[in-house]
Design a protein around this motif. Sequence first.
Motif, PDB file in Angstrom:
ATOM      1  N   PHE A  12       1.156  12.805   6.694  1.00 27.94           N
ATOM      2  CA  PHE A  12       1.545  11.644   7.374  1.00 27.94           C
ATOM      3  C   PHE A  12       2.750  10.824   6.803  1.00 27.94           C
ATOM      4  O   PHE A  12       3.030  11.228   5.581  1.00 27.94           O
ATOM      5  CB  PHE A  12       0.402  10.622   7.619  1.00 27.94           C
ATOM      6  N   LYS A  13       3.493  10.321   7.486  1.00 26.45           N
ATOM      7  CA  LYS A  13       4.791   9.666   7.186  1.00 26.45           C
ATOM      8  C   LYS A  13       4.309   8.399   6.490  1.00 26.45           C
ATOM      9  O   LYS A  13       3.387   7.724   7.036  1.00 26.45           O
ATOM     10  CB  LYS A  13       5.501   9.366   8.365  1.00 26.45           C
ATOM     11  N   ALA A  14       4.869   7.741   5.516  1.00 25.03           N
ATOM     12  CA  ALA A  14       4.868   6.476   4.968  1.00 25.03           C
ATOM     13  C   ALA A  14       4.721   5.441   6.220  1.00 25.03           C
ATOM     14  O   ALA A  14       4.064   4.533   6.084  1.00 25.03           O
ATOM     15  CB  ALA A  14       5.471   6.378   3.899  1.00 25.03           C
ATOM     16  N   SER A  15       5.579   5.622   7.056  1.00 21.62           N
ATOM     17  CA  SER A  15       5.883   4.544   8.122  1.00 21.62           C
ATOM     18  C   SER A  15       4.699   4.629   9.087  1.00 21.62           C
ATOM     19  O   SER A  15       4.390   3.479  10.005  1.00 21.62           O
ATOM     20  CB  SER A  15       7.023   4.739   8.891  1.00 21.62           C
ATOM     21  N   SER A  16       3.621   5.409   8.941  1.00 20.92           N
ATOM     22  CA  SER A  16       2.464   5.567   9.932  1.00 20.92           C
ATOM     23  C   SER A  16       1.249   4.956   9.088  1.00 20.92           C
ATOM     24  O   SER A  16       0.098   4.813   9.851  1.00 20.92           O
ATOM     25  CB  SER A  16       2.093   7.048  10.370  1.00 20.92           C
ATOM     26  N   LEU A  17       1.234   4.401   7.795  1.00 20.32           N
ATOM     27  CA  LEU A  17       0.486   3.500   7.475  1.00 20.32           C
ATOM     28  C   LEU A  17      -0.095   2.283   7.944  1.00 20.32           C
ATOM     29  O   LEU A  17       1.034   1.758   8.625  1.00 20.32           O
ATOM     30  CB  LEU A  17       1.032   3.102   6.028  1.00 20.32           C
ATOM     31  N   PRO A  18      -1.169   1.934   8.035  1.00 23.11           N
ATOM     32  CA  PRO A  18      -1.474   0.611   8.993  1.00 23.11           C
ATOM     33  C   PRO A  18      -0.845  -0.801   8.412  1.00 23.11           C
ATOM     34  O   PRO A  18      -0.723  -0.808   7.329  1.00 23.11           O
ATOM     35  CB  PRO A  18      -2.928   0.628   8.835  1.00 23.11           C
ATOM     36  N   LYS A  19      -0.771  -1.406   9.400  1.00 23.60           N
ATOM     37  CA  LYS A  19      -0.018  -2.676   9.347  1.00 23.60           C
ATOM     38  C   LYS A  19      -0.920  -3.589   8.190  1.00 23.60           C
ATOM     39  O   LYS A  19      -0.235  -4.249   7.335  1.00 23.60           O
ATOM     40  CB  LYS A  19       0.323  -3.646  10.757  1.00 23.60           C
ATOM     41  N   GLN A  20      -2.068  -3.437   8.272  1.00 28.55           N
ATOM     42  CA  GLN A  20      -2.891  -4.503   7.290  1.00 28.55           C
ATOM     43  C   GLN A  20      -2.817  -3.851   6.085  1.00 28.55           C
ATOM     44  O   GLN A  20      -2.607  -4.645   4.970  1.00 28.55           O
ATOM     45  CB  GLN A  20      -4.460  -4.218   7.745  1.00 28.55           C
ATOM     46  N   TYR A  21      -2.506  -2.453   5.678  1.00 26.07           N
ATOM     47  CA  TYR A  21      -2.190  -1.970   4.272  1.00 26.07           C
ATOM     48  C   TYR A  21      -0.808  -2.449   3.902  1.00 26.07           C
ATOM     49  O   TYR A  21      -0.794  -2.748   2.744  1.00 26.07           O
ATOM     50  CB  TYR A  21      -2.321  -0.551   4.418  1.00 26.07           C
ATOM     51  N   LEU A  22       0.149  -2.242   4.969  1.00 26.48           N
ATOM     52  CA  LEU A  22       1.566  -2.644   4.361  1.00 26.48           C
ATOM     53  C   LEU A  22       1.480  -4.173   4.174  1.00 26.48           C
ATOM     54  O   LEU A  22       2.194  -4.555   3.352  1.00 26.48           O
ATOM     55  CB  LEU A  22       2.508  -2.474   5.680  1.00 26.48           C
ATOM     56  N   ASN A  23       0.719  -4.928   4.832  1.00 29.51           N
ATOM     57  CA  ASN A  23       0.513  -6.561   4.411  1.00 29.51           C
ATOM     58  C   ASN A  23       0.154  -6.609   3.079  1.00 29.51           C
ATOM     59  O   ASN A  23       0.353  -7.574   2.432  1.00 29.51           O
ATOM     60  CB  ASN A  23      -0.313  -7.123   5.745  1.00 29.51           C
ATOM     61  N   PHE A  24      -1.141  -6.055   2.848  1.00 31.98           N
ATOM     62  CA  PHE A  24      -1.488  -5.838   1.428  1.00 31.98           C
ATOM     63  C   PHE A  24      -0.536  -5.587   0.404  1.00 31.98           C
ATOM     64  O   PHE A  24      -0.365  -6.286  -0.487  1.00 31.98           O
ATOM     65  CB  PHE A  24      -2.625  -5.018   1.388  1.00 31.98           C
ATOM     66  N   LEU A  25       0.380  -4.427   0.653  1.00 34.83           N
ATOM     67  CA  LEU A  25       1.106  -4.428  -0.412  1.00 34.83           C
ATOM     68  C   LEU A  25       2.368  -5.219  -0.526  1.00 34.83           C
ATOM     69  O   LEU A  25       3.005  -5.545  -1.675  1.00 34.83           O
ATOM     70  CB  LEU A  25       2.124  -3.009   0.188  1.00 34.83           C
ATOM     71  N   HIS A  26       2.605  -5.941   0.405  1.00 37.31           N
ATOM     72  CA  HIS A  26       3.482  -7.181   0.435  1.00 37.31           C
ATOM     73  C   HIS A  26       3.110  -8.202  -0.244  1.00 37.31           C
ATOM     74  O   HIS A  26       3.871  -8.997  -1.150  1.00 37.31           O
ATOM     75  CB  HIS A  26       4.204  -7.584   1.927  1.00 37.31           C
ATOM     76  N   ILE A  27       1.777  -8.421  -0.459  1.00 38.19           N
ATOM     77  CA  ILE A  27       1.389  -9.359  -1.581  1.00 38.19           C
ATOM     78  C   ILE A  27       1.197  -9.034  -2.879  1.00 38.19           C
ATOM     79  O   ILE A  27       1.119  -9.602  -3.572  1.00 38.19           O
ATOM     80  CB  ILE A  27      -0.133  -9.944  -0.780  1.00 38.19           C
ATOM     81  N   VAL A  28       0.446  -7.786  -3.022  1.00 36.64           N
ATOM     82  CA  VAL A  28       0.144  -7.033  -4.255  1.00 36.64           C
ATOM     83  C   VAL A  28       0.428  -5.619  -4.237  1.00 36.64           C
ATOM     84  O   VAL A  28      -0.137  -4.933  -3.230  1.00 36.64           O
ATOM     85  CB  VAL A  28      -1.195  -7.591  -4.760  1.00 36.64           C
ATOM     86  N   ASN A  29       1.220  -4.879  -5.171  1.00 27.43           N
ATOM     87  CA  ASN A  29       1.435  -3.697  -5.140  1.00 27.43           C
ATOM     88  C   ASN A  29       0.326  -2.832  -5.812  1.00 27.43           C
ATOM     89  O   ASN A  29       0.376  -2.442  -6.910  1.00 27.43           O
ATOM     90  CB  ASN A  29       2.681  -3.209  -5.935  1.00 27.43           C
ATOM     91  N   GLY A  30      -0.853  -2.845  -4.990  1.00 27.91           N
ATOM     92  CA  GLY A  30      -1.821  -2.033  -5.539  1.00 27.91           C
ATOM     93  C   GLY A  30      -2.695  -2.900  -6.370  1.00 27.91           C
ATOM     94  O   GLY A  30      -2.478  -4.106  -6.637  1.00 27.91           O
ATOM     95  N   LEU A  31      -3.921  -2.642  -6.890  1.00 31.30           N
ATOM     96  CA  LEU A  31      -4.947  -3.554  -7.359  1.00 31.30           C
ATOM     97  C   LEU A  31      -5.669  -2.708  -8.225  1.00 31.30           C
ATOM     98  O   LEU A  31      -6.327  -1.414  -7.846  1.00 31.30           O
ATOM     99  CB  LEU A  31      -5.977  -4.154  -6.262  1.00 31.30           C
ATOM    100  N   GLN A  32      -5.912  -2.860  -9.460  1.00 30.87           N
ATOM    101  CA  GLN A  32      -7.171  -2.448 -10.428  1.00 30.87           C
ATOM    102  C   GLN A  32      -8.072  -3.478 -10.881  1.00 30.87           C
ATOM    103  O   GLN A  32      -7.565  -4.438 -11.324  1.00 30.87           O
ATOM    104  CB  GLN A  32      -6.580  -1.485 -11.730  1.00 30.87           C
TER     105      GLN A  32
END
Length: 123
Positions: A12-32
């Motif tokens: 899949f293309k990165a642009s097809s990632l869900p908006k909710q996940y992209l919003n999460f990435l705008h707040i924090v770039n991943g999480l551990q």
Amino acid sequence: MEATVGRNEGEFKASSLPKQYLNFLHIVNGLQFNGLNIYGVDKGLSDIKSEESIEGIIEMNELWHENAEMKKYIFFGDADISWYCYDMDENMYMELDKPSGTIVSSFDDFDFMLKNALEMALS
């Protein structure tokens, strides 16, 4: 050139990632946290510098897609005994048992799946 996740079938293309996940990435770039890993933007695809070593979504999907049966999933994260993903055939977010791939739970959207993963990490 747009980044892709996976190889051939299931790619899949990165642009097809869900908006909710992209919003999460705008707040924090991943999480551990407490064994939970929510994948971020892969190194080399972002100008963001981080002290933490966050696993990238493309890199991790390429790893999990080495098993042909897993190519139908977009993996967003994992924990000690779970994968958090989207089933492209069923159009459903899921928690899968790791390593069997058995469905543990299903979710209507990314945010609900993330909420459940965080609750499990906190318990």
